[in-house]
Design a protein around this motif. Structure first.
Motif, PDB file in Angstrom:
ATOM      1  N   VAL A   1     -89.692  26.641 -40.095  1.00 22.21           N
ATOM      2  CA  VAL A   1     -90.854  26.885 -40.953  1.00 22.21           C
ATOM      3  C   VAL A   1     -90.456  27.878 -42.036  1.00 22.21           C
ATOM      4  N   GLN A   2     -91.109  27.800 -43.159  1.00 18.12           N
ATOM      5  CA  GLN A   2     -90.811  28.722 -44.254  1.00 18.12           C
ATOM      6  C   GLN A   2     -91.495  30.061 -44.037  1.00 18.12           C
ATOM      7  N   ALA A   3     -90.909  31.089 -44.582  1.00 20.36           N
ATOM      8  CA  ALA A   3     -91.508  32.421 -44.513  1.00 20.36           C
ATOM      9  C   ALA A   3     -92.921  32.376 -45.082  1.00 20.36           C
TER      10      ALA A   3
ATOM     11  N   GLY B   1     -95.348  31.060 -43.468  1.00 16.36           N
ATOM     12  CA  GLY B   1     -96.022  29.948 -42.825  1.00 16.36           C
ATOM     13  C   GLY B   1     -96.563  30.292 -41.453  1.00 16.36           C
TER      14      GLY B   1
ATOM     15  N   PRO C   1     -88.539  35.912 -41.679  1.00 10.04           N
ATOM     16  CA  PRO C   1     -87.222  35.490 -41.175  1.00 10.04           C
ATOM     17  C   PRO C   1     -86.817  36.241 -39.897  1.00 10.04           C
TER      18      PRO C   1
ATOM     19  N   THR D   1     -87.312  34.783 -36.379  1.00 11.48           N
ATOM     20  CA  THR D   1     -86.449  33.724 -35.880  1.00 11.48           C
ATOM     21  C   THR D   1     -85.874  34.095 -34.518  1.00 11.48           C
TER      22      THR D   1
ATOM     23  N   VAL E   1     -87.339  30.692 -39.042  1.00  7.60           N
ATOM     24  CA  VAL E   1     -88.116  30.985 -40.248  1.00  7.60           C
ATOM     25  C   VAL E   1     -87.141  31.154 -41.398  1.00  7.60           C
ATOM     26  N   SER E   2     -87.255  30.301 -42.372  1.00  7.64           N
ATOM     27  CA  SER E   2     -86.358  30.353 -43.525  1.00  7.64           C
ATOM     28  C   SER E   2     -86.960  31.221 -44.620  1.00  7.64           C
ATOM     29  N   SER E   3     -86.086  31.887 -45.344  1.00  9.89           N
ATOM     30  CA  SER E   3     -86.565  32.770 -46.427  1.00  9.89           C
ATOM     31  C   SER E   3     -86.704  32.027 -47.748  1.00  9.89           C
TER      32      SER E   3
END
Length: 122
Positions: free
Chosen positions: A12-14, A16, A88, A91, A120-122
């Motif tokens: 999921v994106q940061a 989110g 992030p 994670t 969690v992607s930044s």
């Protein structure tokens, strides 16, 4: 014996949101306190939050307070971890645990799920 199965982890994106589920089977579900823990690579397993069986009291780690919410559905024998404003640093592999009397320490819990990866992607 209690069996726990987690689900819901994903990328999921940061910023989110994500909801994890933990479904129990075996011993009487509504007599169990549940905890959520997480473990990032190279780090110790850390407390995220817990819910007490007797009165549904909930406690959270400072790092997730206000962003994460634990709830339960007794009819479905399921505990949820609703996560929002993800960062992030959230994670980790997230674990559900049971029968720990609401302790903050993973060693106090007798039953564990297999874990579910949250990235969690930044």
């Amino acid at each position: 014996q209690v069996q726990l199965v987690e689900s819901g982890g994903e990328l999921v994106q940061a910023g989110g949101s994500l909801t994890l589920s933990c479904t129990a089977s075996g011993r009487t579900y509504n007599e169990l306190s549940f905890g959520w823990f997480r473990q990032a690579p190279g780090k110790d397993r850390e407390f995220v939050g817990c819910i007490i069986w007797s009165d549904s009291s909930k406690f959270y780690a400072d790092s997730v307070e206000g962003r994460f919410t634990i709830s339960r559905d007794i009819t479905k024998k399921t505990v949820y971890l609703q996560m929002s404003s993800l960062k992030p640093e959230d994670t980790a592999v997230y674990y559900c645990a049971a029968d720990g009397s609401g302790s903050y320490y993973p060693t106090e819990y007798n039953y564990w799920g297999q874990g579910t990866q949250v990235t969690v992607s930044s």
